[in-house]
Design a protein around this motif. Structure first.
Motif, PDB file in Angstrom:
ATOM      1  N   PRO A 108       0.439  -1.203  -0.376  1.00 20.56           N
ATOM      2  CA  PRO A 108       0.298  -0.165  -0.229  1.00 20.56           C
ATOM      3  C   PRO A 108       0.889   1.063  -0.142  1.00 20.56           C
ATOM      4  O   PRO A 108       1.806   1.003   0.573  1.00 20.56           O
ATOM      5  CB  PRO A 108      -1.046  -0.165   1.065  1.00 20.56           C
ATOM      6  N   GLY A 109       0.846   2.443  -0.987  1.00 20.95           N
ATOM      7  CA  GLY A 109       1.135   3.371  -1.019  1.00 20.95           C
ATOM      8  C   GLY A 109       2.413   3.386  -1.696  1.00 20.95           C
ATOM      9  O   GLY A 109       3.174   5.001  -2.015  1.00 20.95           O
ATOM     10  N   ILE A 110       3.330   1.927  -1.639  1.00 19.66           N
ATOM     11  CA  ILE A 110       4.566   1.812  -2.725  1.00 19.66           C
ATOM     12  C   ILE A 110       3.532   1.605  -3.899  1.00 19.66           C
ATOM     13  O   ILE A 110       4.265   1.890  -5.575  1.00 19.66           O
ATOM     14  CB  ILE A 110       5.419   1.393  -1.636  1.00 19.66           C
ATOM     15  N   GLY A 111       3.852  -0.154  -3.909  1.00 25.17           N
ATOM     16  CA  GLY A 111       2.784  -0.696  -5.794  1.00 25.17           C
ATOM     17  C   GLY A 111       3.103  -1.930  -5.354  1.00 25.17           C
ATOM     18  O   GLY A 111       2.297  -2.247  -4.505  1.00 25.17           O
ATOM     19  N   VAL A 112       3.229  -3.043  -5.585  1.00 29.13           N
ATOM     20  CA  VAL A 112       3.754  -4.664  -5.442  1.00 29.13           C
ATOM     21  C   VAL A 112       4.658  -4.704  -5.369  1.00 29.13           C
ATOM     22  O   VAL A 112       5.689  -4.703  -6.575  1.00 29.13           O
ATOM     23  CB  VAL A 112       2.022  -5.147  -7.078  1.00 29.13           C
ATOM     24  N   VAL A 143      11.069  -7.588  -7.295  1.00 32.35           N
ATOM     25  CA  VAL A 143      10.910  -6.832  -8.175  1.00 32.35           C
ATOM     26  C   VAL A 143       9.508  -5.577  -7.548  1.00 32.35           C
ATOM     27  O   VAL A 143       8.521  -6.725  -7.128  1.00 32.35           O
ATOM     28  CB  VAL A 143      10.467  -7.025  -9.633  1.00 32.35           C
ATOM     29  N   VAL A 144      10.346  -4.756  -6.831  1.00 30.46           N
ATOM     30  CA  VAL A 144       8.996  -4.186  -6.729  1.00 30.46           C
ATOM     31  C   VAL A 144       8.438  -3.712  -7.538  1.00 30.46           C
ATOM     32  O   VAL A 144       9.568  -2.292  -8.326  1.00 30.46           O
ATOM     33  CB  VAL A 144       9.404  -3.394  -5.721  1.00 30.46           C
ATOM     34  N   ALA A 163       9.072   3.631 -11.509  1.00 35.85           N
ATOM     35  CA  ALA A 163      10.015   2.662 -11.294  1.00 35.85           C
ATOM     36  C   ALA A 163      10.145   1.362 -10.811  1.00 35.85           C
ATOM     37  O   ALA A 163       9.152   0.684 -10.454  1.00 35.85           O
ATOM     38  CB  ALA A 163      10.737   3.826 -10.566  1.00 35.85           C
ATOM     39  N   ARG A 164      11.200   1.193 -11.168  1.00 35.25           N
ATOM     40  CA  ARG A 164      11.576  -0.775 -10.149  1.00 35.25           C
ATOM     41  C   ARG A 164      12.478  -0.444  -9.226  1.00 35.25           C
ATOM     42  O   ARG A 164      13.473  -0.714  -9.852  1.00 35.25           O
ATOM     43  CB  ARG A 164      11.512  -2.365 -11.364  1.00 35.25           C
ATOM     44  N   THR A 165      12.635  -1.622  -8.159  1.00 35.26           N
ATOM     45  CA  THR A 165      13.825  -2.310  -7.504  1.00 35.26           C
ATOM     46  C   THR A 165      13.615  -3.303  -8.277  1.00 35.26           C
ATOM     47  O   THR A 165      12.882  -4.384  -7.565  1.00 35.26           O
ATOM     48  CB  THR A 165      13.172  -1.728  -6.077  1.00 35.26           C
ATOM     49  N   VAL A 166      14.780  -3.743  -8.165  1.00 33.16           N
ATOM     50  CA  VAL A 166      15.196  -5.853  -8.559  1.00 33.16           C
ATOM     51  C   VAL A 166      15.886  -5.988  -7.269  1.00 33.16           C
ATOM     52  O   VAL A 166      16.940  -5.014  -6.658  1.00 33.16           O
ATOM     53  CB  VAL A 166      15.951  -5.655  -9.622  1.00 33.16           C
TER      54      VAL A 166
END
Length: 161
Positions: free
Chosen positions: A12-16, A30-31, A37-40
């Motif tokens: 919540p508030g960030i993504g998946v 992966v966020v 944007a993506r964070t791996v």
């Protein structure tokens, strides 16, 4: 071998966050941030709950990585492929391109690559079948059709500064 299972967890508030455990029992995640944007994240093999490395990527960087991992993936720039070996792709003319303000015919694109520009998207307007005397402007998006090699060569020409 069964297909890898991808687990999705809403943040919540960030993504998946998408989690994957590989065949070699490595934990990756992966966020997908709400801003594109993506964070791996790669987790330690001796402790799958401890993150060993984290890499934040912009949306376009993540798209490029997807294309590198699976070239047939439908990217934002790839419009269509056929069994005939043709692709249609969007290619943007940058403001720093040597072609900004110059005529389409000066690029010699069709002659040198075999790829054809079938339309130009400029702001909210679509210009179909631009003639050789059509003047390119930075920010134009060209719809280019040809072989994969031809479209790649066209992108290289258009990317010249």
């Amino acid at each position: 071998m069964s297909a890898p299972r991808l687990r999705a967890t809403p943040l919540p508030g960030i993504g998946v966050q998408y989690d994957l455990v590989t065949r070699e029992h490595r934990h990756l995640s992966v966020v997908a941030h709400r801003d594109g944007a993506r964070t791996v994240n790669v987790y330690r093999s001796d402790d799958p709950d401890s993150c060993a490395h984290s890499l934040r990527m912009t949306g376009p960087e993540a798209g490029a990585l997807i294309d590198a991992l699976k070239p047939s993936h439908h990217s934002a720039s790839l419009l269509y492929t056929t069994d005939l070996g043709l692709v249609a792709e969007r290619i943007e003319v940058s403001a720093t391109s040597r072609w900004n303000g110059r005529l389409l015919g000066d690029t010699r694109m069709r002659t040198d690559t075999g790829a054809s520009i079938v339309a130009v998207l400029r702001r909210a307007e679509a210009i179909p079948s631009p003639a050789p005397d059509f003047r390119l402007v930075g920010g134009d998006t060209l719809i280019v059709i040809g072989t994969r090699e031809g479209v790649d060569a066209a992108a290289a020409i258009l990317g010249q500064e």
